[in-house]
Scaffold this motif. Structure first.
Motif, PDB file in Angstrom:
ATOM      1  N   VAL C 202       0.846  -1.192   0.000  1.00 16.00           N
ATOM      2  CA  VAL C 202       0.000   0.000   0.000  1.00 16.00           C
ATOM      3  C   VAL C 202       0.884   1.245   0.000  1.00 16.00           C
ATOM      4  O   VAL C 202       0.634   2.203  -0.734  1.00 16.00           O
ATOM      5  CB  VAL C 202      -0.946  -0.009   1.220  1.00 16.00           C
ATOM      6  CG1 VAL C 202      -1.812   1.250   1.225  1.00 16.00           C
ATOM      7  CG2 VAL C 202      -1.814  -1.258   1.216  1.00 16.00           C
ATOM      8  N   LYS C 205       2.229   1.934  -3.389  1.00 19.10           N
ATOM      9  CA  LYS C 205       1.205   2.444  -4.295  1.00 19.10           C
ATOM     10  C   LYS C 205       0.891   3.908  -3.995  1.00 19.10           C
ATOM     11  O   LYS C 205       0.846   4.742  -4.904  1.00 19.10           O
ATOM     12  CB  LYS C 205      -0.064   1.606  -4.151  1.00 19.10           C
ATOM     13  CG  LYS C 205      -1.158   2.034  -5.096  1.00 19.10           C
ATOM     14  CD  LYS C 205      -2.517   2.025  -4.420  1.00 19.10           C
ATOM     15  CE  LYS C 205      -3.598   2.532  -5.341  1.00 19.10           C
ATOM     16  NZ  LYS C 205      -4.731   3.046  -4.595  1.00 19.10           N
ATOM     17  N   GLU C 206       0.698   4.216  -2.725  1.00 17.31           N
ATOM     18  CA  GLU C 206       0.341   5.592  -2.366  1.00 17.31           C
ATOM     19  C   GLU C 206       1.461   6.540  -2.762  1.00 17.31           C
ATOM     20  O   GLU C 206       1.227   7.622  -3.285  1.00 17.31           O
ATOM     21  CB  GLU C 206       0.042   5.691  -0.865  1.00 17.31           C
ATOM     22  CG  GLU C 206      -1.159   4.852  -0.415  1.00 17.31           C
ATOM     23  CD  GLU C 206      -2.474   5.332  -1.014  1.00 17.31           C
ATOM     24  OE1 GLU C 206      -2.587   6.538  -1.307  1.00 17.31           O
ATOM     25  OE2 GLU C 206      -3.378   4.485  -1.208  1.00 17.31           O
ATOM     26  N   SER C 223      -4.472   1.735 -11.056  1.00 13.78           N
ATOM     27  CA  SER C 223      -3.734   0.794 -10.213  1.00 13.78           C
ATOM     28  C   SER C 223      -4.665  -0.241  -9.615  1.00 13.78           C
ATOM     29  O   SER C 223      -5.782   0.056  -9.208  1.00 13.78           O
ATOM     30  CB  SER C 223      -2.945   1.518  -9.123  1.00 13.78           C
ATOM     31  OG  SER C 223      -3.539   2.751  -8.806  1.00 13.78           O
TER      32      SER C 223
END
Lengths: 350, 512, 373, 372
Positions: C202, C205-206, C223
């Motif tokens: 996560v 991705k962020e 995504s």
């Protein structure tokens, strides 16, 4: 004269779903609908491409199941046959990395077919000669393939290259359809052609007639001089080969590498597709497409960022549909009548 | 009977042994060209085994087969087919989900140049054959959609399609209606006229006399006689078929019938294949009497017993036991509340669990009653004690109560079943083929047991295809024919001959 | 046909598959990049040596490693951690007998596998992956004399003998996002990710999305996380590949593949497209995937790296020296070299990346990823 | 009779023992072909399972789930049913027990533990009942339905602990918010945990005692009660069981419920005694292993106990085997698979060792009906 093959209800439903999907796909992609509309998400080219790709191994697995079961040998070991094919294809590809790409990949395919055939033959041998319960024999194949490939696999082995798409001249230029159907790698074409071949072979050739007779009423086949067990050996081995090709697809066409347990339950979904398709090649293809589409649409929703239904429930669909099909809630499916029964030539007494 | 021309088929000294059974014992048979030979015999006489040997399905233990004077080596039906032998099996060997054309060409497919099946050509050939022999079938129809009579025509065409010169028809009339039978006979005559030779297997005297040129009678695996319709009568044939050697006599007092225990009213039921097997059967059985149900196997006796004992569902009608309507009640209600016993026809399928010990088999349907069970616990010592007593009383020869039932001999298995069924207090006894396939000693024992039950006041329904057994035990004799009770004859009026005629469907007073 | 069919068949099958496996295994080293070798040999080394070497020597310093469900040579974080062990072993002069690993086959066996090392008197035990956090914490509590290093294991409740090696993945992701947005021509970029069930993914991705948006505010981001369970999320290359294809079909020209084998599947799919002439790029994750995934070379511009190897090596060295730091230990992150793409990446992008890295380090750039607290 | 029964005992044990030996030999050949040292591997395996107190502890800890899933498959076999669904029933047992386990924090352990275990049993029972009911009412074969239900159970269980997504997906009802992005339940509260017999580092809990008691209970049910008599009769001879007045449909449903209950109990015990929480990766191959255990144990509860112990020792020794000999513990699954084949087809063992089948000997493989 009516066709000798009448589709049963469920296989018709399955096929209809697949056809509707294609038609809606064409319409949606040709109309000037904005890219971010829900229609485009659900039926866009990318979603349908994903669907086809997810469908191919399922369809091949289902064809493998049909081959075995139509002659009366239950095959729940498709998963294991696929995995064995995937691993053998991978090992062969790695061993020939130094060859030019195409021969090396084809060698990989050959190895996948061979390993699948060997698994199929073992299944036939255990089921027919050693009279092992066919379900247990299938379970054995799943466990053996899982264990052996994991034991032998070494991640240092790296396959280089995989099949790339081959655009078919002219056809691939057709809008939408060309993008989806005529610009694919070779095993995808093979799989689609195989479904048609299997349909014709099963219902319009001598081999098919005899195979089906062996699965429906082996005694009747025997009384007209057909060697039932020969057909059972042959078709189970062929079925293994097709399942091996499904494994080869995963390694040599879809991914390019092997991974432990990479079949990830596809063998079982194939089984489901075979049942939902009522042991008919096109029915099973339809069912496989439906199951492939549930994956494609799930991903499309995720990519579009609009999903709110927990994905777990979408993933349950193939399994629920299968239970509904075997329970006969939607026109009962009918397995080959002599399935799972050992056929012995001389009756014990009158 | 030797003629100058060579018989198309000659069977010499055929013996076939199955484990524990001799199905054919030194059988000799000849078939001339253009002849209809009837092979007559009761069920289990060895007719079907003999035909399966001729057709290459079974290998004979001893003996030889000659076709057109040449010794035939037969390893599989393929060889028989190649020699021009075709067979219409008693149970049709047709794949229900396939079409007529597919079934007919199976194993002898016609293939186009491109490798695909040539359905058109086959259909055309089938049409020709059906035209020539008046065998009306639609090649594109699915077999499962066809009535039985038409399925049989498909079987015949299947043989003709393979250019069979010798046709074996195994009990072809067993499943047909009278009209269909007539049609079949016409076909047979036409085939004969075209030079085909036919072996016609039957146990129906009328038919045999009507259609055949020559009759061979088989009993207990042996050829017991040969005759022609001109020299034979139904009575003579019946005597030959049933035989007289083993006449068992049972000493018994005259019956003293009491109240009605079992009453069956207009009972209707279907067979496992979904055809009507019982077409409105009615009768009564009273305390202290034995009602014998005679008849050729397959005329609804099995279904009758299964419906009374609730193993099969009644479509219509009533079963009343001791005044209470027990139609389609649970089997347990019939046994325990109805105080009835059932010696089933197929003891392996229904009467026992072969992997279970003798002791467990002896409580198979009463395990839940005291003293064998207290609540849900099973009282093993009581079961063993019960077993030991019954083993002694019924003279079951077994190494011990814990021996698996399946390892006993047939006679002792049956005694085990009888012991269980006879040892509890009952009002109704239903015994189906109680002595089938067992030794003479055991037969005698079981017969005596049945009579003593009657004498205790039990109502007995005895179903047997052994005429001797029926004659020896019954107080009244009901004869079943085509799912109906054709007549009920008091024992005093019954003779082997008149019962035999009834079994063949000939009513009393009716002229042959 | 009856006699010995079974045996001939089984034997043939086994021999051919096994032989091919062995032969395939040998074929690789000649092709794979040279740096990879130590890892490959290491997998065999302990197997052979362990049975032959005499058990005990003087007073020793022994280091053991327990993998997450997966292989030691997974070309990902298990392998990086093991290389860290070997790096430390070289530095400390440990022999091959002093370092050892166990591959976990079943998530339920973490504790048992850690116990193998505990029972055999190992001084330092490394467990790789956040999933081993509970088992490691328990073992650390029970064995205060043994030092534990947990890769990707955040310590909420620190112990003196348990160091959690964690990384600011969001920063690596941010750099990858800047790079992706800079290379993008179509206005759409994608990320194919292992699973949102694992915090580091996560974070990647962020960070990636924040970096991309910071560079090109109107960029379209596609995504996707793997929809499956943790047990499948990192080992489903076919899903990764198919999803990458789907993303490219929707116009993405840079794909960030972050998630073990699943991510690798995505990278390979993009590589195939690149080879077929499409102008697409991919960015790898965790290690420099140029080294670990040769098949991705046609598209692999760089990788968002977590420097696990040096982090592990450093912690082991500290443990040997007696100044083991319990609690959270933050490792380094960064972008891998561009390798063959050195020329394809314009200088101004390189400058931007350098500036961004500085900003991330000094805190002047915030990735916007602040999980829970 | 003494001699006689001894011979029979020997006969009934001969095939399983030869199957085990053969599987180990074939496993050794595979290892040897792959370039591993089978002797070192087996030595490590043995030492890992029995060479130390912790080894014993691990073996015993792994024994109970195998034992209970083995019993689950075995009881279904007794009734002529093939329960491939043990893993799904295990999963539902886990979910139900974990729900009770993470709630009711103020309940005394004496009530909480049994309640949580009972919940697990109930979960498995309900999940097992579905294929039973489907079979009786619609004729759907239990092999297909249980395979499908396994996947549905796994997905359902996954959803209950789903951490939710960053795109607005809602988390599942059992998810632990404290675990942040990780999909798992909160830990089971102290009062619901099965107490240890030997605490850390051995972590052998009282669940094993429960499992062993279950062997006796199942043996009692199968061999000493009318219910068992009915189950076995339906399994041995469908027609005879109708004749005997047994309610066949109900018996089939009951057998599947019992099977489900046992697998559910296995899930509960693993959750409350070992894992103390549920995460989707705790599933493993319990279902398939249960089939091997049931067949190796000849579907007899005591045999199943022994067989499960054997498989547990293989599983427990795996880590040590890998540690000592470097042989990947994946070989254990290969050995399990071979074992399954050899016990399921005694014909293979007879063929290899040229053993004649004695006439009164019964097939050890259970009868399973297909399509019927």
């Amino acid at each position: 004269m009516s066709s000798p093959t009448r589709f049963k209800k469920t296989s018709l439903i399955a096929l209809a779903i697949a056809i509707v999907l294609i038609i809606v796909g064409i319409v949606v992609n040709l109309l000037p609908i904005p890219d971010d509309s829900m229609w485009r998400v659900l039926f866009g080219v990318s979603t349908l491409n994903f669907t086809l790709r997810a469908t191919v191994p399922l369809a091949l697995g289902a064809m493998a199941g049909i081959l075995c079961e139509r002659t009366g040998i239950i095959n729940i070991g498709i998963e294991g046959m696929m995995l064995a094919g995937a691993y053998a294809g991978f090992v062969a590809k790695v061993a020939t990395n130094s060859w030019p790409l195409m021969p090396s990949l084809l060698f990989g395919v050959a190895a996948a077919l061979l390993a699948g055939a060997a698994m199929g033959y073992i299944h036939a041998l255990f089921s027919i000669k050693f009279k092992m319960d066919q379900i247990i024999s299938g379970t054995f194949l799943i466990l053996l393939a899982g264990g052996l490939t994991a034991y032998l696999f070494n991640p240092d082995m790296v396959a280089e290259g995989k099949f790339s798409p081959i655009a078919i001249p002219f056809l691939s230029k057709i809008p939408v359809i060309g993008d989806i159907f005529f610009n694919n790698p070779p095993i995808t074409y093979t799989a689609l052609i195989l479904v048609a071949i299997l349909h014709v072979a099963l219902f319009h050739t001598k081999w098919g007639l005899r195979s089906r007779a062996a699965g429906e009423h082996p005694r009747a086949a025997d009384t007209v001089g057909i060697n039932v067990n020969f057909y059972r050996y042959m078709n189970t081995t062929l079925g293994g080969m097709v399942a091996g090709l499904a494994g080869g697809f995963l390694v040599l066409e879809a991914v390019g590498q092997f991974q432990e347990g990479m079949t990830a339950g596809r063998g079982f979904i194939s089984l489901a597709a075979m049942i939902f398709g009522n042991w008919m090649p096109f029915g099973a293809l339809g069912a496989a497409t439906l199951f492939g589409y549930t994956q494609g649409v799930q991903n499309a929703l995720l990519l579009a960022g609009v999903v709110n239904i927990p994905r777990h429930f979408i993933s349950m669909l193939p399994y629920l549909v299968t239970i509904i099909a075997v329970a006969g809630f939607v026109g009962r499916v009918r397995p080959p009548a002599a399935e799972g029964k050992v056929y012995e030539t001389e009756g014990s007494s009158e | 009977m030797s003629k100058d021309n060579i018989p198309v088929l000659e069977v010499k000294h055929i013996t076939k042994r199955f484990p524990g059974v001799i199905a054919n014992d030194d059988v000799n048979l000849t078939l001339q060209k253009g002849e209809i030979l009837a092979l007559l015999g009761e069920n289990g006489a060895g007719k079907s085994t003999l035909m399966n040997i001729i057709y290459g399905l079974y290998k004979p233990t001893e003996g030889e087969i000659y076709v057109n004077g040449k010794k035939a080596e037969m390893h599989s039906p393929k060889d028989a087919i190649a020699l021009g032998i075709g067979m219409v099996h008693q149970h049709f060997q047709l794949v229900p989900v396939m079409t007529v054309a597919e079934n007919i060409m199976l194993g002898a497919e016609s293939v186009k140049k491109n490798g695909l099946l040539d359905i058109k050509k086959v259909s055309k050939e089938i049409s020709e054959l059906s035209h020539r022999y008046h065998l009306d079938v639609d090649p594109s129809a699915k077999v499962e959609d066809l009535p039985v009579g038409v399925q049989q025509r498909v079987e015949i065409i299947k043989a003709l399609y393979r250019e069979a010169e010798i046709l074996i028809l195994d009990e072809p009339t067993a499943v047909l209606t009278p009209q269909e039978i007539e049609g079949l006979f016409e076909i047979m005559k036409r085939l004969q006229a075209q030079g085909k030779s036919i072996i016609f297997i039957s146990h129906k005297l009328k038919e045999v006399l009507y259609i055949s040129d020559r009759i061979v009678v088989l009993r207990g695996g042996k050829v017991v006689g040969e005759t022609t319709p001109q020299d034979a009568t139904q009575e003579k044939l019946a005597a030959m078929m049933v035989g007289r050697e083993v006449i068992l006599t049972v000493d018994k007092a005259p019956p003293s019938p009491g109240n009605v225990v079992l009453e069956v009213k207009n009972l209707k039921a279907k067979s496992d294949l979904g055809e009507m097997a019982l077409n409105g059967v009615s009768f009564q059985v009273r305390e202290g009497e034995i009602l014998g149900v005679a008849g050729v196997q397959g005329n609804g006796q099995t279904e009758l017993v299964e419906v009374i004992t609730s193993l099969k569902k009644a479509e219509d009608g009533q079963v009343i036991i001791s005044g209470e309507d027990m139609t389609n009640a649970s089997p347990r209600t019939i046994t325990q509340k109805g105080q009835s016993s059932h010696v089933p026809e197929d003891r392996h399928a229904y009467g026992m669990v072969s992997t279970y010990s003798v002791a467990d088999n002896l409580v198979l349907n009463i395990y839940n009653l005291p003293p064998f069970a207290k609540g849900i616990t099973i009282n093993r010592p009581a079961i063993i004690k019960h077993a030991e007593e019954l083993i002694k009383e019924f003279d079951v020869r077994t190494p011990g109560p814990l021996t698996p039932g399946g390892s006993l001999s047939g006679g002792n298995q049956q005694k085990m079943v009888v012991a269980r069924e006879f040892s509890r207090p009952i009002k109704l006894l239903i015994a189906a083929q109680p002595t089938r396939g067992i030794d003479v000693g055991s037969i005698e024992f079981i017969h005596n047991q049945i009579v003593s039950k009657r004498d205790e006041g039990v109502a007995v329904l005895l179903v047997s295809s052994e005429l001797d057994e029926i004659m020896a035990l019954s107080d009244r004799i009901a004869v079943m024919y085509k799912g109906e009770i054709i007549d009920i004859v008091p024992r005093e009026e019954a003779t082997r001959e008149n019962i035999g005629l009834l079994m063949a469907g000939v009513k009393r007073g009716e002229k042959v | 046909m009856r006699k010995s069919t079974l045996f001939i068949l089984l034997a043939l099958l086994l021999v051919s598959v096994v032989a091919l496996s062995a032969c395939g295994g040998k074929a690789t080293p000649t092709q794979a990049p040279a740096e990879e070798k130590p890892a490959a040999e290491a997998t065999q080394a302990p197997a052979v040596e362990a049975t032959e070497a005499p058990a005990m020597e003087k007073k020793e310093f022994k280091v053991g490693l327990v993998t997450d469900v997966g292989r030691i040579n997974d070309r990902s974080f298990n392998q990086s951690a093991w290389e860290g062990v070997k790096m430390a072993a070289d530095k400390l002069g440990l022999t091959e007998n002093d370092i050892k690993y166990i591959e976990t086959k079943d998530a339920k066996d973490y504790a048992d596998n850690i116990n193998q090392f505990v029972e055999n008197g190992y001084n330092v035990i490394i467990s790789v992956g956040f999933a081993l956090g509970d088992a490691t914490h328990q073992a650390a509590t029970e064995n205060p004399d043994i030092m534990f290093i947990g890769v990707d294991q955040f310590q909420a409740d620190p112990l003196p003998n348990y160091a959690g090696l964690i990384f600011p993945e969001d920063k690596a992701g941010y750099l990858a996002g800047v790079l992706a947005a800079s290379l993008d021509k179509t206005g759409t970029i994608a990320a194919v990710l292992g699973t949102d069930l694992v915090p580091p993914v996560v974070a990647f991705k962020e960070g990636y999305e924040a970096g991309a948006k910071a560079t090109k505010p109107d960029i379209k981001l596609i995504s996707t996380y793997h929809p499956g369970e943790l047990s499948q999320a990192f080992v489903d290359p076919e899903w990764g590949a198919a999803t990458a294809k789907q993303a490219m079909d929707q116009g993405a020209d840079v794909v960030f593949g972050a998630g073990g084998m699943t991510g690798n599947g995505a990278l390979q799919e993009v590589a195939a497209a690149a080879e077929a002439g499409k102008e697409v790029y991919c960015i790898g994750v965790d290690t420099d995937q140029w080294e670990t995934l040769p098949a991705a070379h046609p598209c692999l511009v760089s990788s968002a790296m977590k420097l696990i190897t040096p982090g592990v090596a450093e912690l082991i060295t500290k443990a040997a020296a007696g100044d083991f730091p319990g609690g959270n230990y933050v490792g380094d992150v960064g972008l891998a070299p561009f390798h063959d793409f050195e020329d394809k990446v314009p200088q101004d992008v390189k400058d931007l990346l350098a500036k961004t890295k500085e900003g991330l380090l000094d805190g002047s750039i915030d990735t916007g990823y602040h999980p829970g607290g | 009779m003494g001699n006689f029964s001894l011979r029979r005992l020997f006969r009934s044990l001969l095939i399983p023992i030869l199957a085990v030996i053969t599987a180990l030999i074939v496993g050794a050949v595979i290892m040897w072909l792959a370039g591993d040292n089978p002797i070192a591997a087996y030595k490590g395996l043995f030492q890992g399972a029995f060479g130390s107190a912790r080894g014993w502890a691990t073996t015993i800890r792994k024994w109970s789930p195998l034992l209970l899933t083995g019993l689950s498959v075995a009881i279904a076999f007794q009734a002529g049913l093939f329960n491939i669904g043990a893993s799904g029933q295990f999963m539902m047992g886990t979910i139900f027990s974990v729900w009770v386990g993470i709630n009711f924090a103020d309940m005394p352990a004496i009530i909480h533990v049994p309640l949580a275990i009972s919940a697990g049993i109930l979960g498995g029972l309900l999940w097992g009942a579905i294929p039973g009911i489907l079979k009786v009412t619609t004729g759907a074969h239990e092999v297909i339905t249980t395979i499908m239900l396994n996947y549905i159970a796994a997905l359902f269980a996954g959803w209950t602990v789903y951490a939710g997504g960053s795109q607005g997906q809602k988390p599942g009802p059992l998810w632990d918010p404290a675990a942040k992005a990780i999909s798992q339940t909160p830990p089971v509260v102290e009062s619901a945990r099965i107490p240890f017999i030997f605490g850390p580092p051995y972590r052998v809990h009282w669940g094993i005692a429960l499992a062993i008691i279950t062997i006796f209970v199942m043996a009692w049910i199968i061999y000493k009660t009318t219910i068992g008599f009915e189950l076995r009769t339906v399994g041995q001879n469908f027609k005879a069981s109708k004749y005997a007045g047994i309610r066949v449909g109900w018996t089939i449903i009951l057998a599947m419920m019992l099977a489900g209950a046992l697998a559910g109990m296995a899930g509960a015990i693993e959750t409350l005694g070992v894992n103390f929480k549920f995460a989707p990766e705790f599933g493993g191959s319990v279902g398939f292993d249960g089939i091997t255990v049931a067949l190796l144990g000849q579907t007899n509860p005591f045999g199943v106990g022994l067989a499960a112990f054997f498989l547990a020792s293989l599983a427990a020794g795996g880590a040590k085997m890998q540690f000592d000999s470097g042989v990947s513990s994946d070989i254990i699954q290969v050995i399990n698979a071979l074992l399954l084949a050899f016990v399921a087809a005694p014909a293979i063992i007879r063929y290899i060792y040229r053993i004649r089948k004695s006439p009164e000997e019964q097939e050890t493989t259970p009868k399973i009906s297909w399509g019927g």
